[in-house]
Scaffold this active site. Structure first.
Site, short mmCIF file in Angstrom:
data_model
loop_
_atom_site.label_atom_id
_atom_site.label_comp_id
_atom_site.label_asym_id
_atom_site.label_seq_id
_atom_site.Cartn_x
_atom_site.Cartn_y
_atom_site.Cartn_z
N TYR A 141 -42.77 -14.88 42.92
CA TYR A 141 -42.28 -13.83 43.83
C TYR A 141 -43.44 -13.22 44.63
CZ TYR A 141 -40.22 -9.16 44.86
OH TYR A 141 -39.79 -8.01 45.43
N LYS A 145 -44.20 -13.32 48.66
CA LYS A 145 -44.38 -12.07 49.42
C LYS A 145 -45.69 -12.13 50.21
CE LYS A 145 -40.73 -9.48 48.40
NZ LYS A 145 -39.89 -8.84 49.41
#
Lengths: 303, 303
Positions: A141, A145
Site C-alpha cells: 500500500y 502511494k
C-alpha cells in the site's frame, strides 16, 4: 466550481463531501464511489457516480467534465492490499494513474489533492519525520502511494495539473468495526471508552502514534484545495502516547471508564504502529495545515 | 542457469547478451526485443523472442519459464517518453510492473537486475550524490524509473524475487546517430574525434558529466546478477569535465584531431547535463561495482 471526490463514501471522503455540501453554495460536486449514494448525500449540486476508476466507462464519463478541483481519496486499505497485491496495484496504483492521465487530457490544469499516507515511510528511525524523510515503504500500500505521489509530481511538472500530495496519518475515529488497518487500535480505543466498554489494547501505554481527527483531516484537505503550493507534504498530527490519550479520555469521560482499558501488547503491532517519532511539519504549518491542537480537542473532534 | 534479458538488442542489452553468450557455457538465455534477432546473436543456448512486454502473449510465454536471473533493460529513451508520456508509461512503467508481477507468479524467487537511471534524481545540488540522494525526477522517464525501483523493492520485500536496481549514468559510446538522449553529446564527442571529424560541442569545456563505458556497464550488470545484495544502488562512474575528456582524446588520437572540437554551449543542455557533482559510491565499490578507472581507459572501453 466543479469538484470531483473519489472514494466519496469512505471515512474521510464522506466527511469531506458532507462539509462541501454544507459549506459551499456554488460548488457542483461529482462524487465517485463503489457504493450506492448514501441517503445523507443529496442535493441539486451533487452528481453521484457509482463505480470504480478501473472501469473505463467511469473514466470516460469523468473525462467529459472539466473539473477545477479533484480530491482523490479512493483506495483499498493497506491490510487488504498486502494480501491481494494485484488488486492493490489495480485500485491504488493503476486506477490512480489512469485518473491523472484522464485529467491531463482535459487540458484545463485542475487542482488535484491526493490523499497519500505515512505508509510511504516504512520503518522509521528515531529522527523527526518530515516530508523529506527517505521513503522506504514496508507495505505494498505504501509503495503504491509513493508511486502515485511521484506520478502526480510529474504531471504537475509537465503542466497538466496543479498537484499536491498530503501524507495522512491514521485518521480517527474510523467507524466500527475497524478492519484492514494495522492502526485500528487507535480508533477502537476511542470508541470503546466513549461507549463505556472494556478494551484490551494491543500496544503498551508508552506506544506513540500520530493522531489526527477526520474533522481536522477535512480542514486540511480543503486547505490543500485552496492554496497554490504543489508537491508532497506531511500533514501535521499530534504525537501522543497511548497513556496520554487514555488520560485525555479519563478527563472527558471519567477515570472509571478508562479503568476498563487493559494492555496486552502485540510486539509486531507495537513495532510498526507504536514507535512513531516526532514530526517536524513546520513547513506545512506555515502553509496553513493544522493538527487538532491538543488531546482534549482531538477526542471530541474524532468522535 | 536460465537467464532473461529484456531489451536484448539495445545498446547495453546487446553488449550484455554478447558477453553472456561468449563467457557462459551453461546459461540458457532468453532474449526479448522488439527487433528481429541480429545475425551476431545465435547459438543453441539462445532463444530469441521478438515482441514487447506490453503484449500479453509475450508475458504469457515468459511466464512458462522459470528464470533464475533476469536483466530488465527494455525501455524507450527519455527524450521520446517526454514527448509521448502515455507511451512512456506503457513501456517504461506498466510493462515493467507486468514483468515483475509475472516473475512473482512463478514463485521461484529469481534474481532481478533492473537498469534504472540517474534520471531519477532530477536537478542536482552541488552535494555529492549517493543512492540516498532525494529522488526528484525532472523528466517523465526518470519518474517511471523511480516508480519501478519502488515496485522492485516491494516485490523483494514480499519475497517474490531478489531485486537490485542499478542507476546507470549516460553510457558511452552509443552508436551513431545518437538520438533521444539529452546526453547524446557525450557519445558524439567520442565518435567524432575517433573518426577525425569536426564536432561542435553543445556544452562548455568546464561541463562535468558522469562517464561509464558500455563494457564496464556490462561488468557491473553481471556483478549485480552474481551478488545477493538487494536494493537501489548508484553505479560508480568517472566524473569528468569535457576538457578532461578532450585531453584524453588528444593523448589517444593526437591534438590535431581534438583541435577540430569547438564549443557552442546550449544553456539548457549545459544546465541539465553539464553540472554533475561528485559521486559518492563507496558503498557500491565495496560490493564490487566499478567505473572505468581513468579517462585513458574509459575512451578505448567506450569505443
Amino acid at each position: 466550481m466543479r469538484i470531483l471526490i473519489t472514494g466519496a463514501a469512505g471515512f474521510v471522503g464522506g466527511a469531506l463531501l458532507g462539509r462541501l455540501l454544507r459549506d459551499s453554495d456554488e460548488a457542483e460536486v461529482t462524487a465517485l464511489d463503489l457504493t450506492a449514494q448514501p441517503s445523507w448525500a443529496s442535493g441539486p449540486r451533487l452528481r453521484w457516480i457509482r463505480g470504480g476508476l478501473d472501469d473505463r466507462a467511469v473514466l470516460d464519463q469523468l473525462g467529459r467534465t472539466s473539473f477545477d478541483l479533484v480530491f482523490h481519496l479512493a483506495s483499498i486499505p493497506g491490510g487488504r492490499a498486502e494480501v491481494e497485491p494485484a488488486l492493490g496495484r489495480c485500485v491504488n496504483l493503476d486506477a490512480s494513474l489512469d485518473l491523472l492521465q484522464s485529467l491531463a487530457k482535459v487540458r484545463n490544469r485542475p487542482r488535484v489533492v491526493y490523499a497519500s499516507s505515512i505508509a510511504v515511510y516504512g520503518a522509521l528511525s528515531g529522527e523527526p519525520v518530515t516530508s523529506h524523510t527517505e521513503a522506504r515503504p514496508a507495505i505494498t500500500y505504501g509503495a503504491h502511494k509513493r508511486m502515485v505521489e511521484i506520478a502526480l509530481a510529474d504531471h504537475t511538472r509537465r503542466g497538466d495539473m496543479s498537484g499536491i500530495s498530503l501524507r495522512l496519518p491514521g485518521i480517527v475515529a474510523r467507524p466500527r468495526p475497524v478492519s484492514g488497518f494495522g492502526s485500528a487500535f487507535m480508533s477502537e480505543l476511542l470508541h470503546a471508552v466513549s461507549a463505556a466498554e472494556k478494551y484490551v489494547c494491543p500496544v503498551s501505554p508508552a506506544a506513540t502514534a500520530w493522531w489526527l481527527s477526520a474533522k481536522t483531516a477535512v480542514d486540511n484537505l480543503i486547505t490543500a484545495g485552496t492554496i497554490d503550493t504543489c508537491g508532497t507534504l506531511q500533514l501535521p498530527a499530534l504525537r501522543l502516547s497511548i497513556a496520554e490519550v487514555v488520560n485525555g479520555l479519563a478527563d472527558l469521560y471519567g477515570p472509571e471508564r478508562t479503568a476498563r482499558v487493559t494492555f496486552d501488547p502485540d510486539p509486531r503491532i507495537e513495532a510498526v504502529f507504536g514507535r512513531y517519532p516526532a514530526l517536524d511539519t513546520r513547513a506545512e504549518s506555515a502553509l496553513g495545515f493544522v493538527h487538532d491542537g491538543s488531546v482534549a480537542e482531538m477526542i471530541p473532534n474524532a468522535l
